[in-house]
Design a protein around this motif. Structure first.
Motif: not given
Length: 329
Positions: A10-31
């Motif tokens: 299995a690929e290591p956790e370090i190369v996982e890409v978060p789901r678009f919806e998760t990143l979008l919510e994080q991006f909005k909240q950070t902004a």
């Protein structure tokens, strides 16, 4: 032990890409949080704007998240190239150099020809396998030791230790250029009786039957003092080849893609046959069905092989022909 081509990792956790919806919510909240530090009222208006899919600003934020995901994937690909299990090309060359290994030259090519014929180099999968086997080479008598030695042959130093005078020990590493190792596709060994180890050799050329010269080179290698354990009598033999053909009728829906389906099927099946052309290889009809369906077939009549071909440790399946007839329903 994990072996490339045999085990899955299995690929290591370090190369996982978060789901678009998760990143979008994080991006909005950070902004919003950043803006709120200087202007709470503006932050509230921005938050309301980001809730509307029709707003241009919202689309820009979503596009930024897509670019962020693409950047992460690019960085992840770079990270994987630092790991021997996934490294390719020159990245793998650099990784195996940690153990003093280098890619073997199968054919020198001809740079003076027109057009120039490039050299044929050892493929990534075999080089990766030798990398993982290398640490086991000193483990005298183990199956991995014999396999590592059989694949490498004289592509290592011959070590001599002498004491020419009192208090003096001289260790010499003698390297002799040898191309025999490049002709070996696979090697396995088993203890056939007390004090006896049989080594089976699969060649690269043709159906895998090694030449007499290659077998002699293997015997000479295993007769070296720094290779063969004192407790073993090593018997080198040619692998037993199990020839077979893949023949099938593939049915597709009416359309202009029959040639594409046939070409794709033959390419996929040839790759599968090449993968199983190894000692202990196994040819499963279910995988043949899988590759034909993946090539576009909706119905299949498999003519050969009708049963699985399971090779023993000293046997290798060899596909002599692939015949696919494509018909429309």
């Amino acid at each position: 032990m994990l072996i490339p081509g045999q085990n899955k990792l299995a690929e290591p956790e370090i190369v996982e890409v978060p789901r678009f919806e998760t990143l979008l919510e994080q991006f909005k909240q950070t902004a919003v949080d950043y803006i709120a530090q200087g202007d709470a009222e503006l932050a509230t208006r921005v938050a309301e704007t980001l809730e509307s899919e029709s707003e241009v600003f919202t689309k820009l934020v979503e596009a930024s998240v897509v670019m962020l995901q693409a950047e992460r994937r690019y960085k992840n690909a770079q990270i994987k190239q630092m790991l021997a299990w996934w490294a390719e090309g020159s990245n793998l060359d650099a990784r195996v150099a940690d153990l003093g290994l280098e890619r073997q030259t199968i054919s020198e090519g001809d740079p003076n020809a027109f057009p120039p014929v490039p050299a044929e180099m050892e493929e990534d999968e075999r080089l990766r396998l030798r990398y993982f086997l290398a640490p086991h080479a000193p483990a005298a008598g183990s199956r991995l030791h014999y396999r590592a030695e059989g694949l490498t042959l004289s592509d290592r130093a011959k070590v001599t230790v002498e004491a020419p005078s009192e208090g003096e020990v001289v260790i010499r590493y003698l390297f002799e250029p040898d191309s025999w190792a490049a002709q070996v596709k696979d090697v396995k060994a088993r203890r056939t009786q007390p004090g006896e180890v049989t080594v089976a050799v699969l060649g690269r050329e043709g159906d895998g039957t090694p030449s007499a010269e290659l077998l002699d080179a293997e015997r000479a290698h295993f007769d070296r003092d720094d290779v063969r354990p004192e407790t073993d009598e090593v018997i080198v033999k040619a692998a037993t080849i199990l020839p077979y053909q893949i023949r099938a009728v593939a049915y597709i829906y009416p359309g202009p893609d029959s040639v594409l389906t046939e070409d794709a099927a033959i390419d996929r099946l040839q790759a599968y046959a090449d993968e199983q052309h190894a000692l202990g290889g196994s040819v499963e009809p279910s995988w043949i069905y899988h590759h034909l369906h993946e090539s576009g077939a909706v119905k299949i009549d498999l003519l050969e092989p009708l049963a699985a071909i399971s090779a023993d440790w000293d046997e290798a399946p060899y596909c002599s022909a692939i015949e696919i007839e494509v018909l429309t329903l």
